[in-house]
Motif scaffolding. Structure first.
Motif, PDB file in Angstrom:
ATOM      1  N   THR A  76       0.988  -1.233   0.020  1.00 18.66           N
ATOM      2  CA  THR A  76       0.022  -0.134  -0.073  1.00 18.66           C
ATOM      3  C   THR A  76       0.865   1.348  -0.092  1.00 18.66           C
ATOM      4  O   THR A  76       0.739   2.272  -0.774  1.00 18.66           O
ATOM      5  CB  THR A  76      -0.927   0.061   1.115  1.00 18.66           C
ATOM      6  OG1 THR A  76      -1.835  -1.078   1.167  1.00 18.66           O
ATOM      7  CG2 THR A  76      -1.588   1.364   1.350  1.00 18.66           C
ATOM      8  N   ARG A  77       1.781   1.203   0.865  1.00 17.51           N
ATOM      9  CA  ARG A  77       2.676   2.355   0.798  1.00 17.51           C
ATOM     10  C   ARG A  77       3.583   2.656  -0.389  1.00 17.51           C
ATOM     11  O   ARG A  77       3.854   3.630  -0.912  1.00 17.51           O
ATOM     12  CB  ARG A  77       3.865   2.240   2.233  1.00 17.51           C
ATOM     13  CG  ARG A  77       3.012   2.446   3.399  1.00 17.51           C
ATOM     14  CD  ARG A  77       3.943   2.056   4.649  1.00 17.51           C
ATOM     15  NE  ARG A  77       5.204   2.720   4.623  1.00 17.51           N
ATOM     16  CZ  ARG A  77       6.201   2.319   5.476  1.00 17.51           C
ATOM     17  NH1 ARG A  77       6.271   1.331   5.995  1.00 17.51           N
ATOM     18  NH2 ARG A  77       7.473   2.974   5.121  1.00 17.51           N
ATOM     19  N   ASN A  79       2.606   1.888  -3.252  1.00 18.61           N
ATOM     20  CA  ASN A  79       1.423   2.312  -4.382  1.00 18.61           C
ATOM     21  C   ASN A  79       1.115   3.742  -4.230  1.00 18.61           C
ATOM     22  O   ASN A  79       0.949   4.556  -5.094  1.00 18.61           O
ATOM     23  CB  ASN A  79       0.175   1.413  -4.296  1.00 18.61           C
ATOM     24  CG  ASN A  79       0.377  -0.062  -4.713  1.00 18.61           C
ATOM     25  OD1 ASN A  79       1.324  -0.314  -5.623  1.00 18.61           O
ATOM     26  ND2 ASN A  79      -0.541  -0.783  -4.410  1.00 18.61           N
ATOM     27  N   GLU A  80       0.983   3.981  -2.890  1.00 14.64           N
ATOM     28  CA  GLU A  80       0.811   5.477  -2.664  1.00 14.64           C
ATOM     29  C   GLU A  80       2.107   6.380  -2.995  1.00 14.64           C
ATOM     30  O   GLU A  80       1.816   7.291  -3.608  1.00 14.64           O
ATOM     31  CB  GLU A  80       0.393   5.742  -1.119  1.00 14.64           C
ATOM     32  CG  GLU A  80      -0.725   5.118  -0.823  1.00 14.64           C
ATOM     33  CD  GLU A  80      -1.156   4.945   0.839  1.00 14.64           C
ATOM     34  OE1 GLU A  80      -0.091   5.409   1.701  1.00 14.64           O
ATOM     35  OE2 GLU A  80      -2.263   4.753   1.456  1.00 14.64           O
ATOM     36  N   ALA A  83       2.145   6.809  -7.062  1.00 15.49           N
ATOM     37  CA  ALA A  83       1.316   7.675  -7.360  1.00 15.49           C
ATOM     38  C   ALA A  83       1.636   9.103  -7.024  1.00 15.49           C
ATOM     39  O   ALA A  83       1.654   9.885  -7.862  1.00 15.49           O
ATOM     40  CB  ALA A  83      -0.019   7.483  -6.666  1.00 15.49           C
ATOM     41  N   LYS A  84       2.427   9.456  -5.776  1.00 15.27           N
ATOM     42  CA  LYS A  84       2.660  10.737  -5.402  1.00 15.27           C
ATOM     43  C   LYS A  84       4.088  10.921  -6.182  1.00 15.27           C
ATOM     44  O   LYS A  84       4.078  12.127  -6.737  1.00 15.27           O
ATOM     45  CB  LYS A  84       3.129  10.714  -4.136  1.00 15.27           C
ATOM     46  CG  LYS A  84       3.827  12.020  -3.500  1.00 15.27           C
ATOM     47  CD  LYS A  84       3.829  12.226  -2.181  1.00 15.27           C
ATOM     48  CE  LYS A  84       4.479  13.782  -1.730  1.00 15.27           C
ATOM     49  NZ  LYS A  84       4.521  13.945  -0.268  1.00 15.27           N
TER      50      LYS A  84
END
Length: 121
Positions: A76-77, A79-80, A83-84
């Motif tokens: 999850t981290r 992926n985040e 995206a950033k």
């Protein structure tokens, strides 16, 4: 020396998280092989010199379970952060970041997106 740009920070975050995931993968593989080795020793009835083989096996199985629980959070981290990083690359391209900085960011982005692909650990 000027503070690091948001692009550099986002690039480093993706790179660090990918290294972290690889580290957990190596740890998991190592611990699983130790579990198998201990289980084989127990099955074969090898002498237990220090008398704690069963306890060690229990501890290793717990470590494997805990490491496996980490992967969804790390994913999850990643992926985040990916995206950033995509956002920061778009901003940096319009704001005139250096080509070297953009190349590093694009490389980290590519690795982050590849890690997102199904079937890739």
């Amino acid at each position: 020396m000027p503070p690091p740009s948001q692009l550099s920070i986002a690039t480093l975050a993706v790179t660090r998280l990918l290294r972290e995931e690889i580290s957990y993968e190596k740890e998991l593989i190592n611990d699983k092989s130790k579990v198998v080795a201990l289980e084989n020793e127990i099955k074969e009835g090898k002498p237990d010199e220090d008398g704690n083989r069963d306890h060690m096996l229990k501890q290793l199985k717990q470590a494997v379970a805990e490491t496996e629980k980490i992967f969804p959070h790390v994913r999850t981290r990643i992926n985040e952060a990916t995206a950033k990083l995509e956002e920061q690359i778009a901003l940096a391209e319009t704001n005139g970041a250096t080509e070297e900085e953009l190349d590093l960011a694009r490389s980290a982005l590519k690795k982050g997106l590849e890690a997102k692909a199904p079937g890739v650990a």
